[in-house]
Design an enzyme around this catalytic site. Structure first.
Site, PDB file in Angstrom:
ATOM      1  CB  CYS B 128      46.053  -4.215  12.718  1.00 45.34           C
ATOM      2  SG  CYS B 128      46.068  -3.334  10.551  1.00 45.34           S
ATOM      3  CG  HIS B 241      41.912  -2.670  14.389  1.00 49.21           C
ATOM      4  ND1 HIS B 241      41.655  -1.643  13.597  1.00 49.21           N
ATOM      5  CD2 HIS B 241      42.683  -3.066  12.341  1.00 49.21           C
ATOM      6  CE1 HIS B 241      42.344  -1.134  12.592  1.00 49.21           C
ATOM      7  NE2 HIS B 241      42.632  -1.508  11.961  1.00 49.21           N
TER       8      HIS B 241
END
Lengths: 341, 341
Positions: B128, B241
């Protein structure tokens, strides 16, 4: 021993800790006076066994004061510092207002203690993010020279004072309850969020907080050639600023050697054992005076660099502790002068 | 159109979003099967108007399956992927297990879509943190070449799955109530804290999560000369994130030109107006598929660099969305082949 010390901003987040530290470290003074704005004047504040009544911060307030420790907004410092200097006091100031003034030493006692000798009444304590970074940089700079620093910060809400922590709590509770929350201290909701802005636009897309980390680092280390690229980010942590730092050194340095240098450095505690999940974290550093360093490793993107992670209590070494340490330097000089006289 | 698609790990944090996306994006398939471990097998899961019963993930489960999308732990993928390939299916796998296998393409559809052509049954979707970074790097690399990347991450707890978010909430509530909290998913309490470790020690003091950002970036961009120095940090944010990134380019690039490149790039949304307190934040990116870029500025520590801030929903572009986009590439190829036949 100083006859009279005045603390300006005693009721703020940092002022409270200065007060604790003056007591805990048995600061050499006969009398402590507390000064604050009209809002706080008249309130009583505990200092050890004493209760001290907060007096109004006004032009005549500094008569008979030898030393001032001040934690106030920039605009307050811009005004009162001259009153204090005119009254013959030396001011240790934590605001940003005087830091880059060429006649004002900017001091971290572990790094450039001799700079206090050249003051003209005002000595500045650096920005909280800068202080902990420069405590880490200085021994490496002395050993092999630093060419460049790339730093991303993870800054606690208490950097914005008591109101910052109140808002962290209210914003977090609102998010947990699925309720809306209107930020007042920060630009956006901080609970479970990140805000990549501290201060306002200052230079080429960098914020005022970021540029402090450039200018102040160069001034404290006395080296304008050190290049710094900072990114300052507010995170949902109450106390303890963290920094991910990459330094490019002038000579190669192994991680083992960097660790050894830091283990011997004043004001630094190394916490660095990844295999045992040991590294500095804000929760562990809250309430401590040192700068904590971990995740020490060689830069795998260059031949001459060290990457590391650095955490410190922003209210202590980042503010109160550093100011009290500067005051202690002045107290030692004062004692030497008294002995000579 | 595929006759039969199987989703492995449908009940996890990412699997749920894959399911939503397959429905929302009207993925071309006649039948969808859901596979999971014994713990989830037998449960019913809604897919649009249908209810699908989760079947047991076992060696014989892939008969008649054309395409598999899988979001499972590495060790599960290591086992089942071969069952699927032996049954004639193509596997789009989100685990880390196959990513660095030379026979397995590692694909971000905006970056290296042609890589899907060379698969031998398995196609991997990147980590990710890597995916959102490489979506940002690729158009700059194409324009002027990238020499080096320095990245510090601010990673959400959902990167550790549903359990990560449950623990963020329980740890935060414990901290608010002044109660102790024993972490289970993370190494340390995450509420109002930062943990500068994701994964375990892998290479010269860098963690497995950090080294993924090195190796996977080089593989996806097809350029082993790109140097990457990563620091991966867990922050108390549920979804999204964030990354503070500095890139050293081979040719100078102005911030204005970088902004223009990103404004035209697929899968990127530029949010970059510091004066109006506008930049990407996890709260705003939660639930969106794009990679959000802001705080774009020239590196003031070198002549050839761009600093920026990058946020993306780690469950979406960081996982589910990228896998579904790879599957869509395969569906288009499949449709072309059917037309030709």
């Amino acid at each position: 021993m100083f006859d009279c010390v005045a603390l300006v901003g005693a009721t703020g987040a940092v002022g409270r800790i200065v007060l604790d530290q003056l007591h805990a470290r048995k600061f050499p003074m006969r009398k402590l006076r507390l000064l604050a704005s009209a809002r706080s004047a008249g309130t009583k504040v505990r200092f050890g066994d004493e209760e001290i009544t907060v007096e109004l911060l006004e032009p005549t307030a500094f008569e008979g004061v030898d030393l001032v420790i001040a934690s106030t907004p920039d605009e307050v410092s811009a005004e009162f510092a001259k009153w204090a200097v005119d009254a013959g006091a030396v001011v240790v100031d934590e605001s940003a207002y005087w830091r880059m003034d060429p006649s004002v030493p900017l001091v971290i006692p572990e790094v450039n203690p001799d700079a206090v000798n050249n003051h003209q009444g005002i000595i500045a304590s650096p920005n909280c993010s800068t202080t902990q970074m420069v405590v880490a940089l200085a021994p490496i700079h002395r050993a092999v020279g630093i060419r460049r620093v790339i730093v991303s910060t993870y800054q606690a809400t208490s950097g914005a004072g008591l109101a910052g922590n109140v808002e962290l709590e209210s914003s977090t509770k609102a998010a947990l309850g699925g309720e809306p929350h209107k930020p007042e201290t920060f630009q956006h909701p901080i609970g479970f969020n990140l805000i990549p802005q501290i201060g306002s636009e200052k230079h080429k897309g960098y914020t005022s907080e970021e540029m402090k980390m450039v200018y102040e680092t160069q001034k404290i280390l006395g080296d304008d050639t050190i290049a710094v690229c900072p990114t300052a980010v507010r995170v949902p942590v109450a106390i303890g600023h963290s920094e991910s730092i990459l330094i490019e050194t002038k000579e190669p340095l192994t991680a083992a050697k960097a660790r050894e240098i830091w283990e011997q450095a004043d004001g630094v505690t190394v916490v660095d054992d990844l295999d045992n999940q040991s590294y500095p974290m804000p929760r562990d550093c809250d309430g401590h005076d040192d700068v904590f360093i971990g995740r020490i490793r060689e830069d795998i993107s260059s031949d001459c660099g060290i990457a590391f992670w650095c955490v410190s209590d922003n209210l202590r070494k980042g503010a109160a502790t550093n100011a009290v340490q500067i005051a202690e330097l002045l107290a030692r000089k004062h004692a030497e002068k008294q002995q000579t006289a």
